[in-house]
Design an enzyme around this catalytic site. Structure first.
Site, PDB file in Angstrom:
ATOM      1  N   GLY A  70       0.837  -1.112  -0.003  1.00 23.84           N
ATOM      2  CA  GLY A  70      -0.093   0.078  -0.024  1.00 23.84           C
ATOM      3  C   GLY A  70       0.778   1.176   0.048  1.00 23.84           C
ATOM      4  N   THR A  71       1.962   1.220   0.823  1.00 23.90           N
ATOM      5  CA  THR A  71       2.884   2.472   0.769  1.00 23.90           C
ATOM      6  C   THR A  71       3.434   2.722  -0.842  1.00 23.90           C
ATOM      7  OG1 THR A  71       3.464   2.137   3.129  1.00 23.90           O
ATOM      8  CG2 THR A  71       4.995   3.500   1.557  1.00 23.90           C
ATOM      9  N   GLN A 171      -7.809   2.781   3.453  1.00 28.20           N
ATOM     10  CA  GLN A 171      -8.614   2.427   4.555  1.00 28.20           C
ATOM     11  C   GLN A 171     -10.108   2.101   4.148  1.00 28.20           C
ATOM     12  OE1 GLN A 171      -7.808   1.175   7.534  1.00 28.20           O
ATOM     13  NE2 GLN A 171      -5.623   1.939   7.552  1.00 28.20           N
ATOM     14  N   CYS A 313       3.439   8.627  17.614  1.00 29.55           N
ATOM     15  CA  CYS A 313       4.353   8.829  18.820  1.00 29.55           C
ATOM     16  C   CYS A 313       5.276   7.668  19.076  1.00 29.55           C
ATOM     17  CB  CYS A 313       3.868   9.318  19.941  1.00 29.55           C
ATOM     18  SG  CYS A 313       5.119   9.521  21.405  1.00 29.55           S
TER      19      CYS A 313
END
Length: 371
Positions: A70-71, A171, A313
């Site tokens: 997908g990337t 998504q 994060c």
């Protein structure tokens, strides 16, 4: 078995995909460009799978290409559109909450359009930015990967003139209808229960140039022999999830509504983020004040719940999610729950029953339970 509540990172392999993959091992192993029998059989499988994917995406089969993941599909969509429109300029206009793959592909020439507190762009503001001189392309995701908010793709596309629109549907495909108006679209088979495989589609007439070295495979868009086995399995899974999309979507939406309501009612100092209604049915994200996100994920894992952080994060970068920052949302103690087709109401209820005590435990360890 642990309750897997991280489908937005990759859904479990659909049973239909597993069966299709096993069956394709006998007939799909050869190079589909060869003219001998095994090659022709592989080509038939590839062509049939391409037609299936095209039908779901609302595209023509010759507009569909397959890539490793997908990337890479997002990179190919963005970089190829920019390369094909260099005469217009070098700027990619995008929402502030696009996937990091899109932002990295845009690089220094990216222009970010802000979003509101729900994570949505204003169509008029986005179109105005995309219509400025020097803009080669615009990128607007169908729905956000962290908070599930749907973007006004169709509204933007209806008034955007002369600028190709790249839509990240990684998504969305398999969970909700694909919005109309895209020029180039990217999808990810792992999100609908397929194997690791990226899909991108380029509308006929859209200026797009391959960012890869020249090759005659996949209409010159992607170099190398297609992974026929993965393509067949991905198409089979997509056909299956499309047939059950409405039913499962309704079930997921009801479970997501329950998560949003119960978390807000039972966990002190929590913020449930994203649009409460105009969202993907399977994603819920919330942030807990006075909580370390990594500690919370680890403690939930120990209790048998696999969830992820909507935040990017990490202990190495300590950088909050650019999506949550753009929304002005709380970035600490962030949890993303994303449901798969096999998620049960009992699993959700068990998660909701455990969550308040886990949050309290983590806060106590940090000395924040009395705040």
């Amino acid at each position: 078995m642990p309750a897997y509540l991280d489908a937005a990172s990759g859904a479990p392999l659909h049973p239909v995909a597993r069966a299709a993959l096993a069956a394709a091992l006998d007939d799909g192993w050869a190079d589909p460009a060869r003219l001998y029998g095994a090659g022709r059989r592989a080509r038939l499988l590839l062509d049939a799978a391409r037609e299936t994917v095209a039908g779901v995406l609302g595209a023509r089969p010759d507009e569909i290409s397959f890539i490793a993941n997908g990337t890479q599909a997002l990179h190919a969509a963005v970089l190829g559109t920019l390369a094909g429109n260099r005469r217009a300029g070098s700027v990619l206009v995008h929402s502030a909450v696009e996937h990091s793959a899109v932002l990295h592909a845009a690089g220094a020439d990216g222009v970010s359009v802000p979003v509101d507190a729900l994570g949505r762009v204003d169509p008029a503001t986005f179109v105005a930015a995309a219509s400025a001189p020097g803009v080669a392309a615009a990128a607007l995701q169908a729905a956000n990967h962290e908070v599930g908010t749907r973007q006004p793709v169709a509204a933007v596309a209806s008034v955007l003139e002369g600028v190709p629109l790249v839509v990240d549907a990684t998504q969305t495909v398999g969970h909700a209808p694909v919005p109309a108006g895209w020029s180039v679209l990217a999808a990810d088979a792992r999100m609908w229960g397929g194997p690791t495989l990226g899909v991108f589609a380029v509308r006929t007439g859209t200026r797009w140039r391959s960012p890869f070295p020249e090759d005659d495979r996949e209409a010159g868009r992607v170099p190398g022999v297609p992974d026929v086995l993965s393509v067949v399995a991905a198409a089979a899974a997509l056909r299956a999830v499309s047939a059950e999309q409405e039913e499962i979507g309704e079930r997921h939406a009801a479970l997501a509504d329950r998560i949003r309501a119960v978390v807000a009612a039972t966990v002190p100092d929590v913020e449930v983020v994203g649009d409460p209604t105009e969202r993907l049915p399977h994603i819920v994200t919330f942030s807990c004040l006075y909580v370390d996100g990594e500690a919370l994920l680890s403690r939930l894992d120990q209790r048998g719940f696999a969830v992820s952080s909507g935040s990017s994060c990490t202990s190495s970068t300590l950088e909050p999610s650019h999506v949550l920052v753009a929304m002005g949302a709380m970035t600490s103690g962030n949890i993303r729950v994303s449901l798969n087709r096999d998620t049960t109401a009992d699993e959700v209820d068990e998660f909701l029953a455990v969550l308040p005590s886990v949050v309290a435990e983590v806060r106590a360890e940090l000395g924040a339970d009395g705040l």
